[in-house]
Write a protein that holds these residues in place. Sequence first.
Motif, PDB file in Angstrom:
ATOM      1  N   ILE A  20       0.831  -1.200   0.000  1.00 20.16           N
ATOM      2  CA  ILE A  20       0.000   0.000   0.000  1.00 20.16           C
ATOM      3  C   ILE A  20       0.871   1.257   0.000  1.00 20.16           C
ATOM      4  O   ILE A  20       0.611   2.209  -0.745  1.00 20.16           O
ATOM      5  CB  ILE A  20      -0.950  -0.004   1.219  1.00 20.16           C
ATOM      6  CG1 ILE A  20      -1.961  -1.148   1.096  1.00 20.16           C
ATOM      7  CG2 ILE A  20      -1.685   1.339   1.350  1.00 20.16           C
ATOM      8  CD1 ILE A  20      -2.782  -1.375   2.347  1.00 20.16           C
ATOM      9  N   GLY A  24       1.189   4.496  -2.736  1.00 13.30           N
ATOM     10  CA  GLY A  24       1.136   5.918  -2.412  1.00 13.30           C
ATOM     11  C   GLY A  24       2.338   6.666  -2.957  1.00 13.30           C
ATOM     12  O   GLY A  24       2.204   7.759  -3.527  1.00 13.30           O
ATOM     13  N   VAL A 115      -4.330  11.817  -2.760  1.00 14.12           N
ATOM     14  CA  VAL A 115      -4.686  10.413  -2.532  1.00 14.12           C
ATOM     15  C   VAL A 115      -3.420   9.594  -2.267  1.00 14.12           C
ATOM     16  O   VAL A 115      -3.392   8.720  -1.395  1.00 14.12           O
ATOM     17  CB  VAL A 115      -5.456   9.847  -3.748  1.00 14.12           C
ATOM     18  CG1 VAL A 115      -5.601   8.338  -3.635  1.00 14.12           C
ATOM     19  CG2 VAL A 115      -6.834  10.483  -3.851  1.00 14.12           C
ATOM     20  N   ILE A 119      -2.716   7.345   1.052  1.00 18.73           N
ATOM     21  CA  ILE A 119      -2.402   5.920   0.915  1.00 18.73           C
ATOM     22  C   ILE A 119      -1.034   5.617   1.506  1.00 18.73           C
ATOM     23  O   ILE A 119      -0.842   4.611   2.203  1.00 18.73           O
ATOM     24  CB  ILE A 119      -2.464   5.504  -0.570  1.00 18.73           C
ATOM     25  CG1 ILE A 119      -3.914   5.538  -1.066  1.00 18.73           C
ATOM     26  CG2 ILE A 119      -1.870   4.106  -0.778  1.00 18.73           C
ATOM     27  CD1 ILE A 119      -4.065   5.277  -2.549  1.00 18.73           C
ATOM     28  N   TYR A 120      -0.076   6.494   1.242  1.00 14.95           N
ATOM     29  CA  TYR A 120       1.279   6.337   1.794  1.00 14.95           C
ATOM     30  C   TYR A 120       1.242   6.289   3.323  1.00 14.95           C
ATOM     31  O   TYR A 120       1.869   5.419   3.943  1.00 14.95           O
ATOM     32  CB  TYR A 120       2.148   7.502   1.328  1.00 14.95           C
ATOM     33  CG  TYR A 120       3.481   7.614   2.019  1.00 14.95           C
ATOM     34  CD1 TYR A 120       4.586   6.895   1.558  1.00 14.95           C
ATOM     35  CD2 TYR A 120       3.656   8.441   3.131  1.00 14.95           C
ATOM     36  CE1 TYR A 120       5.816   6.987   2.194  1.00 14.95           C
ATOM     37  CE2 TYR A 120       4.885   8.538   3.770  1.00 14.95           C
ATOM     38  CZ  TYR A 120       5.957   7.819   3.297  1.00 14.95           C
ATOM     39  OH  TYR A 120       7.175   7.922   3.932  1.00 14.95           O
ATOM     40  N   TYR A 122      -1.263   5.528   5.394  1.00 17.58           N
ATOM     41  CA  TYR A 122      -1.908   4.339   5.944  1.00 17.58           C
ATOM     42  C   TYR A 122      -1.096   3.079   5.653  1.00 17.58           C
ATOM     43  O   TYR A 122      -1.081   2.140   6.469  1.00 17.58           O
ATOM     44  CB  TYR A 122      -3.335   4.209   5.413  1.00 17.58           C
ATOM     45  CG  TYR A 122      -4.301   5.056   6.214  1.00 17.58           C
ATOM     46  CD1 TYR A 122      -4.852   4.578   7.394  1.00 17.58           C
ATOM     47  CD2 TYR A 122      -4.626   6.343   5.810  1.00 17.58           C
ATOM     48  CE1 TYR A 122      -5.714   5.360   8.153  1.00 17.58           C
ATOM     49  CE2 TYR A 122      -5.484   7.144   6.561  1.00 17.58           C
ATOM     50  CZ  TYR A 122      -6.021   6.641   7.729  1.00 17.58           C
ATOM     51  OH  TYR A 122      -6.859   7.420   8.495  1.00 17.58           O
ATOM     52  N   GLY A 123      -0.410   3.053   4.518  1.00 15.13           N
ATOM     53  CA  GLY A 123       0.477   1.929   4.238  1.00 15.13           C
ATOM     54  C   GLY A 123       1.599   1.858   5.260  1.00 15.13           C
ATOM     55  O   GLY A 123       1.919   0.786   5.784  1.00 15.13           O
TER      56      GLY A 123
END
Length: 221
Positions: A20, A24, A115, A119-120, A122-123
């Motif tokens: 993930i 990101g 976005v 994403i970065y 949460y990854g």
Amino acid sequence: MKKRQQLQKRFVLFTVGLLIMALGITLTIVANLGAAPWDVLHVGLYYQFGLTIGTWSIIVGFIVLGTAGLIMKEWPKFGAYLNMILVGVFIDMYMLLPIMTEPVTWFGKAAMFLVGMIIYAYGMGIYLSAELGAGPRDSFMLALTAKTKWKVSNARRLMEVGVLAIGWLLGGPVFIGTIIFSIAAGTFIGIALPQCRTLTHKWLKDTMKDEKVEIERGASV
């Protein structure tokens, strides 16, 4: 047996988190509004010497990890090596996807970049919550703070300014997105990490409960 199953589940979380996070990173690069400091360096090296962005991420990670090991006089954790390799491989994998094209409009670029940052964050939150070791850059930062007794924030700023300067000299993408990422990434990660840790611990705890129930059932039979 429990420890082995827990380790397997943590490894899955670790890998998914890196997958993930790499997505990101790729989105922020493809948006072409400027990349994160380390990615400015990776892209700059790619512009000057070829290979791929992911390959340079691995090479730089190896150098950084080796330096951290020399400073601390100990081998970094296994997770740091795995992080170094998988993130580079995943970035190149995403770069090959036909849908990874730069948006035409400024709105599209901004949306892709935002976005990508989310994403970065949460990854990173997912992979860190697996608690299998930090990546090479973070390992170097921790080694630097341990050796110099600086604050983590100061060590991180020094690292990123130095990396950004080298990347910019190599022709890496420095633009408004670079500034936004440098300022806002910490906040995004600060929001994502506690959420990911809570969910991870709950999942692992539920798994242990399920295993306990199965053992008790087996014993009663």
